[in-house]
Design a protein around this motif. Structure first.
Motif, short mmCIF file in Angstrom:
data_model
loop_
_atom_site.label_atom_id
_atom_site.label_comp_id
_atom_site.label_asym_id
_atom_site.label_seq_id
_atom_site.Cartn_x
_atom_site.Cartn_y
_atom_site.Cartn_z
N ILE A 50 -1.13 -29.93 -11.83
CA ILE A 50 -0.19 -28.64 -11.79
C ILE A 50 -0.22 -27.83 -12.83
O ILE A 50 0.12 -27.97 -14.14
N GLU A 51 -0.57 -26.69 -12.50
CA GLU A 51 -0.77 -25.50 -13.53
C GLU A 51 0.39 -24.50 -13.71
O GLU A 51 0.64 -24.11 -14.70
N THR A 52 0.80 -24.16 -12.40
CA THR A 52 1.88 -23.33 -12.28
C THR A 52 3.07 -23.87 -11.76
O THR A 52 2.98 -24.54 -10.63
N VAL A 53 4.26 -23.45 -12.06
CA VAL A 53 5.64 -24.14 -11.69
C VAL A 53 6.45 -22.70 -11.30
O VAL A 53 6.82 -22.19 -12.34
N VAL A 54 6.78 -22.88 -10.12
CA VAL A 54 7.75 -21.79 -9.81
C VAL A 54 9.08 -22.19 -9.36
O VAL A 54 9.16 -23.24 -8.62
N VAL A 55 10.00 -21.77 -9.99
CA VAL A 55 11.40 -22.31 -9.99
C VAL A 55 12.35 -21.30 -9.24
O VAL A 55 12.28 -20.18 -9.64
N ALA A 56 13.17 -21.87 -8.41
CA ALA A 56 14.15 -20.77 -7.77
C ALA A 56 15.45 -21.68 -7.48
O ALA A 56 15.35 -22.75 -7.00
N PHE A 57 16.50 -21.10 -8.07
CA PHE A 57 17.76 -21.75 -7.82
C PHE A 57 18.64 -20.60 -7.38
O PHE A 57 18.36 -19.46 -7.57
N LYS A 78 2.23 -25.47 -18.89
CA LYS A 78 2.36 -25.20 -17.52
C LYS A 78 2.75 -23.59 -17.89
O LYS A 78 3.52 -23.25 -18.58
N GLN A 79 2.33 -22.92 -16.61
CA GLN A 79 2.76 -21.54 -16.53
C GLN A 79 4.15 -21.64 -15.74
O GLN A 79 4.15 -22.46 -14.54
N VAL A 80 5.20 -20.97 -16.16
CA VAL A 80 6.70 -21.21 -15.55
C VAL A 80 6.86 -19.66 -14.94
O VAL A 80 6.95 -18.58 -15.78
N ILE A 81 7.17 -19.57 -13.69
CA ILE A 81 7.47 -18.51 -12.96
C ILE A 81 9.14 -18.96 -12.55
O ILE A 81 9.39 -19.65 -11.64
N VAL A 82 9.94 -17.72 -12.71
CA VAL A 82 11.47 -18.32 -12.18
C VAL A 82 11.62 -16.79 -11.27
O VAL A 82 11.40 -16.01 -11.50
N ILE A 132 7.85 -17.45 -20.24
CA ILE A 132 8.46 -17.69 -18.84
C ILE A 132 8.61 -16.24 -18.07
O ILE A 132 9.06 -15.52 -18.68
N SER A 133 7.87 -16.30 -16.79
CA SER A 133 7.86 -14.89 -16.37
C SER A 133 8.69 -15.14 -15.08
O SER A 133 9.31 -15.79 -14.73
N GLN A 134 9.08 -13.83 -14.73
CA GLN A 134 10.21 -13.61 -13.80
C GLN A 134 9.59 -12.93 -12.47
O GLN A 134 9.05 -11.77 -12.85
N SER A 178 3.48 -11.02 -5.92
CA SER A 178 4.11 -11.20 -7.28
C SER A 178 3.38 -12.26 -7.94
O SER A 178 3.32 -12.18 -9.43
N ILE A 179 3.40 -13.55 -7.30
CA ILE A 179 2.88 -14.55 -7.79
C ILE A 179 1.28 -14.49 -8.43
O ILE A 179 1.18 -14.86 -9.42
#
Length: 184
Positions: A50-57, A78-82, A132-134, A178-179
């Protein structure tokens, strides 16, 4: 899922229990929400594939335990995208009363195009620390400074804060681009 399939990305999707804010103590003896988040965090950090984690809440993740969780992911490499939460419809009593939800408002005013748009208090996205990117959903939903319940002839919300399946599927190209732009 559509964006992942179109880009041949390996996707694992994890969802918290409805109503579970896994980064907050909810006053339970054994807080299953926090347990869920801790287990997922450890699993993601341990998985080198797992290299990129996309998080949505459905709420902003820029405070407290949520921010610590995101920072731990960044520290693990990890690359983190919210994904910024969609704005909740700002209609009187829309959160508690279906009669004041987006679909009902649009239906009551069907002779007008997007009669239930509103101006949010702020359009500024939350700020996150370095690493942390958005992806800002408001770029699509609140493009002209107003947030909309109808875009491109499609109803955006099926209640006061959840997108319709039709509208959500229409965003896969935008989400994919976007991703791609953020992937390192």
């Amino acid at each position: 899922k559509i964006a992942a399939k179109m880009n041949s990305w390996n996707l694992e999707s994890w969802s918290a229990t409805a109503g579970c804010r896994p980064f907050e103590k909810l006053g339970r003896e054994v807080d299953t929400c926090t347990e869920w988040a801790s287990t997922r965090l450890n699993t993601i950090i341990a998985d080198k594939a797992i290299e990129t984690v996309v998080v949505a809440f459905s709420y902003h993740l820029n405070t407290g335990a949520a921010l610590n969780w995101l920072n731990e992911l960044v520290r693990s490499g990890k690359q983190v995208i919210v994904i910024r939460p969609v704005p909740g419809v700002s209609l009187p009593e829309s959160q508690e009363d279906f009669e004041n939800s987006a679909p009902v408002c649009v239906e009551k005013n069907f002779e007008q195009y997007d009669p239930c748009s509103w101006r949010p208090e702020t359009l500024q996205p939350p700020l996150y620390p370095a690493g942390i990117s958005q992806i800002d959903t408001w770029e699509v939903l609140c493009r002209d400074g107003n947030c909309h319940t109808v875009i491109g002839g499609a109803l955006v919300y099926f209640d006061s804060n959840h997108m319709t399946t039709t509208f959500a599927k229409s965003l896969y190209g935008w989400l994919s681009a976007s991703i791609q732009k953020l992937k390192s």
